[in-house]
Design an enzyme around this catalytic site. Structure first.
Site, PDB file in Angstrom:
ATOM      1  N   ARG A 146      -0.878  -8.651  13.371  1.00 31.60           N
ATOM      2  CA  ARG A 146      -1.405  -7.695  12.378  1.00 31.60           C
ATOM      3  C   ARG A 146      -2.174  -8.433  11.282  1.00 31.60           C
ATOM      4  NH1 ARG A 146       4.017  -4.893  10.988  1.00 31.60           N
ATOM      5  NH2 ARG A 146       2.868  -4.003   9.240  1.00 31.60           N
ATOM      6  N   ARG A 149      11.789  -5.361   5.047  1.00 29.12           N
ATOM      7  CA  ARG A 149      11.520  -3.929   4.892  1.00 29.12           C
ATOM      8  C   ARG A 149      12.445  -3.067   5.756  1.00 29.12           C
ATOM      9  NH1 ARG A 149       5.685  -1.948   5.476  1.00 29.12           N
ATOM     10  NH2 ARG A 149       5.790  -3.256   7.318  1.00 29.12           N
ATOM     11  N   LYS A 156       0.838  -1.216   0.000  1.00 26.97           N
ATOM     12  CA  LYS A 156       0.000   0.000   0.000  1.00 26.97           C
ATOM     13  C   LYS A 156       0.869   1.260   0.000  1.00 26.97           C
ATOM     14  CE  LYS A 156      -2.051  -1.052   3.876  1.00 26.97           C
ATOM     15  NZ  LYS A 156      -1.305  -2.301   4.190  1.00 26.97           N
ATOM     16  N   ARG A 192      10.998  -1.337  11.311  1.00 24.29           N
ATOM     17  CA  ARG A 192       9.877  -0.860  12.135  1.00 24.29           C
ATOM     18  C   ARG A 192       9.691  -1.720  13.375  1.00 24.29           C
ATOM     19  NH1 ARG A 192       4.892   0.246   8.139  1.00 24.29           N
ATOM     20  NH2 ARG A 192       3.816  -0.966   9.736  1.00 24.29           N
ATOM     21  N   ARG A 212     -10.055   0.972   8.028  1.00 21.15           N
ATOM     22  CA  ARG A 212      -9.564  -0.359   8.330  1.00 21.15           C
ATOM     23  C   ARG A 212     -10.658  -1.265   8.868  1.00 21.15           C
ATOM     24  NH1 ARG A 212      -3.698   0.484   8.420  1.00 21.15           N
ATOM     25  NH2 ARG A 212      -2.742  -1.395   9.199  1.00 21.15           N
TER      26      ARG A 212
HETATM   27  P1  AP5 Z   1       4.874  -1.519   1.870  1.00 25.37           P
HETATM   28  O1  AP5 Z   1       4.571  -0.717   0.660  1.00 25.37           O
HETATM   29  O2  AP5 Z   1       5.546  -0.872   3.028  1.00 25.37           O
HETATM   30  O3  AP5 Z   1       3.557  -2.302   2.360  1.00 25.37           O
HETATM   31  P2  AP5 Z   1       2.280  -1.797   3.154  1.00 25.37           P
HETATM   32  O4  AP5 Z   1       1.106  -2.475   2.566  1.00 25.37           O
HETATM   33  O5  AP5 Z   1       2.261  -0.292   3.216  1.00 25.37           O
HETATM   34  O6  AP5 Z   1       2.591  -2.430   4.553  1.00 25.37           O
HETATM   35  P3  AP5 Z   1       2.444  -1.920   6.042  1.00 25.37           P
HETATM   36  O7  AP5 Z   1       3.118  -2.972   6.876  1.00 25.37           O
HETATM   37  O8  AP5 Z   1       2.922  -0.505   6.202  1.00 25.37           O
HETATM   38  O9  AP5 Z   1       0.913  -1.958   6.239  1.00 25.37           O
HETATM   39  P4  AP5 Z   1       0.137  -1.989   7.562  1.00 25.37           P
HETATM   40  O10 AP5 Z   1      -1.238  -1.777   7.080  1.00 25.37           O
HETATM   41  O11 AP5 Z   1       0.370  -3.193   8.404  1.00 25.37           O
HETATM   42  O12 AP5 Z   1       0.811  -0.799   8.413  1.00 25.37           O
HETATM   43  P5  AP5 Z   1       0.417   0.701   8.711  1.00 25.37           P
HETATM   44  O13 AP5 Z   1       1.659   1.477   8.715  1.00 25.37           O
HETATM   45  O14 AP5 Z   1      -0.716   1.143   7.867  1.00 25.37           O
HETATM   46  O15 AP5 Z   1       5.751  -2.773   1.381  1.00 25.37           O
HETATM   47  C1  AP5 Z   1       6.250  -3.721   2.311  1.00 25.37           C
HETATM   48  C2  AP5 Z   1       7.674  -4.134   1.872  1.00 25.37           C
HETATM   49  O16 AP5 Z   1       7.573  -4.862   0.644  1.00 25.37           O
HETATM   50  C3  AP5 Z   1       8.612  -2.956   1.575  1.00 25.37           C
HETATM   51  O17 AP5 Z   1       9.920  -3.304   1.971  1.00 25.37           O
HETATM   52  C4  AP5 Z   1       8.556  -2.776   0.052  1.00 25.37           C
HETATM   53  O18 AP5 Z   1       9.783  -2.278  -0.479  1.00 25.37           O
HETATM   54  C5  AP5 Z   1       8.301  -4.213  -0.419  1.00 25.37           C
HETATM   55  N1  AP5 Z   1       7.437  -4.278  -1.604  1.00 25.37           N
HETATM   56  C6  AP5 Z   1       6.315  -3.553  -1.844  1.00 25.37           C
HETATM   57  N2  AP5 Z   1       5.760  -3.929  -3.026  1.00 25.37           N
HETATM   58  C7  AP5 Z   1       6.560  -4.924  -3.519  1.00 25.37           C
HETATM   59  C8  AP5 Z   1       6.511  -5.734  -4.701  1.00 25.37           C
HETATM   60  N3  AP5 Z   1       5.517  -5.597  -5.626  1.00 25.37           N
HETATM   61  N4  AP5 Z   1       7.466  -6.669  -4.884  1.00 25.37           N
HETATM   62  C9  AP5 Z   1       8.474  -6.827  -3.949  1.00 25.37           C
HETATM   63  N5  AP5 Z   1       8.573  -6.090  -2.825  1.00 25.37           N
HETATM   64  C10 AP5 Z   1       7.620  -5.154  -2.603  1.00 25.37           C
HETATM   65  O19 AP5 Z   1      -0.164   0.591  10.206  1.00 25.37           O
HETATM   66  C11 AP5 Z   1       0.685   0.298  11.298  1.00 25.37           C
HETATM   67  C12 AP5 Z   1      -0.145   0.280  12.576  1.00 25.37           C
HETATM   68  O20 AP5 Z   1      -0.717   1.569  12.806  1.00 25.37           O
HETATM   69  C13 AP5 Z   1      -1.327  -0.679  12.604  1.00 25.37           C
HETATM   70  O21 AP5 Z   1      -0.951  -1.997  12.982  1.00 25.37           O
HETATM   71  C14 AP5 Z   1      -2.236  -0.021  13.643  1.00 25.37           C
HETATM   72  O22 AP5 Z   1      -1.776  -0.258  14.955  1.00 25.37           O
HETATM   73  C15 AP5 Z   1      -2.033   1.460  13.348  1.00 25.37           C
HETATM   74  N6  AP5 Z   1      -2.993   1.969  12.354  1.00 25.37           N
HETATM   75  C16 AP5 Z   1      -2.703   2.447  11.109  1.00 25.37           C
HETATM   76  N7  AP5 Z   1      -3.831   2.839  10.478  1.00 25.37           N
HETATM   77  C17 AP5 Z   1      -4.845   2.598  11.340  1.00 25.37           C
HETATM   78  C18 AP5 Z   1      -6.250   2.764  11.251  1.00 25.37           C
HETATM   79  N8  AP5 Z   1      -6.838   3.262  10.147  1.00 25.37           N
HETATM   80  N9  AP5 Z   1      -6.998   2.397  12.320  1.00 25.37           N
HETATM   81  C19 AP5 Z   1      -6.447   1.921  13.443  1.00 25.37           C
HETATM   82  N10 AP5 Z   1      -5.119   1.725  13.579  1.00 25.37           N
HETATM   83  C20 AP5 Z   1      -4.322   2.065  12.533  1.00 25.37           C
END
Ligand code: AP5
Length: 214
Positions: free
Chosen positions: A169, A125, A13, A158, A86
């Site tokens: 997660r 990552r 994402k 992270r 979410r």
């Molecule tokens: P990346 O692009 O970083 O993936 P992502 O989908 O953004 O993954 P996240 O782990 O950030 O998502 P998440 O939803 O768990 O975390 P968030 O920060 O939103 O890619 C991942 C890796 O793969 C990278 O190294 C990249 O280079 C590689 N990659 C990407 N695409 C690739 C491809 N096609 N091929 C190969 N490699 C690739 O949330 C964190 C925490 O915050 C949550 O757990 C929660 O506690 C809180 N939170 C956030 N939003 C909310 C909400 N709306 N409500 C409540 N709590 C929330």
């Protein structure tokens, strides 16, 4: 253009959202990034959110909706929402916020990849704490290990990318966020389901052609 990116942890994402924001001149509103910055700066929001994030649980809806209302009030020209909503409660809250602003959503993009791919991506990552650039030790390493190509700052693993937290997660995604995908399928909004288990540029090309006017 105003769209939502939905998908499991590690599906891409952040990676795809950043590319789309750049190519389409959109604001990328990523709740995870906003929360991590609040934790780093030890704001009141950061102090409240931290315990939930460390466990891989969702931060309470009321905190998230408050921060989204403030962010979107500044971004009427177009945005990509990454990591929000979410759950169905947040989606309903978003509808109310957009109604108040006189705005509509245009599209929902759902990214998919198998769990073993997600876990491998997350384990590799590395992110830049200063500019937010994302790298991957397996798939997209920086030129110099541990150093951001873009701004030269140190790269970090992270806190919530530890294996036991990642497992939680993924459980939270199945329980809270998968029902949201059905919610949007049942709505009037177009929903594009995209295979995220392909190279970054191919995934991006599919998303762009789905968004292009027919
Ligand atoms: P990346 O692009 O970083 O993936 P992502 O989908 O953004 O993954 P996240 O782990 O950030 O998502 P998440 O939803 O768990 O975390 P968030 O920060 O939103 O890619 C991942 C890796 O793969 C990278 O190294 C990249 O280079 C590689 N990659 C990407 N695409 C690739 C491809 N096609 N091929 C190969 N490699 C690739 O949330 C964190 C925490 O915050 C949550 O757990 C929660 O506690 C809180 N939170 C956030 N939003 C909310 C909400 N709306 N409500 C409540 N709590 C929330």
């Amino acid at each position: 253009m105003r769209l939502i990116l939905i998908g499991a942890p590690g599906v891409g994402k952040g990676t795809q959202g950043a590319l789309l924001a750049e190519s389409h001149g959109l604001a990328r509103v990523a709740t995870g990034d906003i929360l991590r910055e609040a934790v780093r700066q030890e704001t009141e929001l950061g102090r409240e959110a931290r315990a939930y994030m460390d466990e891989g649980e969702l931060v309470p809806d009321e905190l998230i909706l408050e921060l989204i209302a403030a962010e979107l009030a500044e971004e009427a020209d177009g945005f990509v929402l990454d990591g929000f909503p979410r759950n169905i409660q947040q989606a309903k809250g978003l509808d109310g916020i957009l109604d108040d602003l006189g705005l509509d959503l245009e599209c929902v993009v759902v990214l998919e990849a198998p769990d073993d791919v997600l876990v491998k991506r997350i384990s590799g990552r590395r992110s830049c704490a200063r500019c937010g650039a994302i790298y991957n030790a397996h798939f997209d390493p920086p030129t110099v290990a541990g150093v951001c190509d873009r701004c030269g700052a140190a790269l970090v693993h992270r806190e919530d990318d530890r294996e036991e937290v990642v497992r939680n997660r993924l459980r939270v995604f199945r329980r809270e966020t998968e029902p949201l995908i059905q919610y949007y399928h049942d709505s009037d909004l177009p929903v594009e389901v995209v295979d995220g288990d392909r190279p970054v540029d191919q995934v991006q090309a599919t998303i762009r052609s789905a968004l292009a006017p027919a």
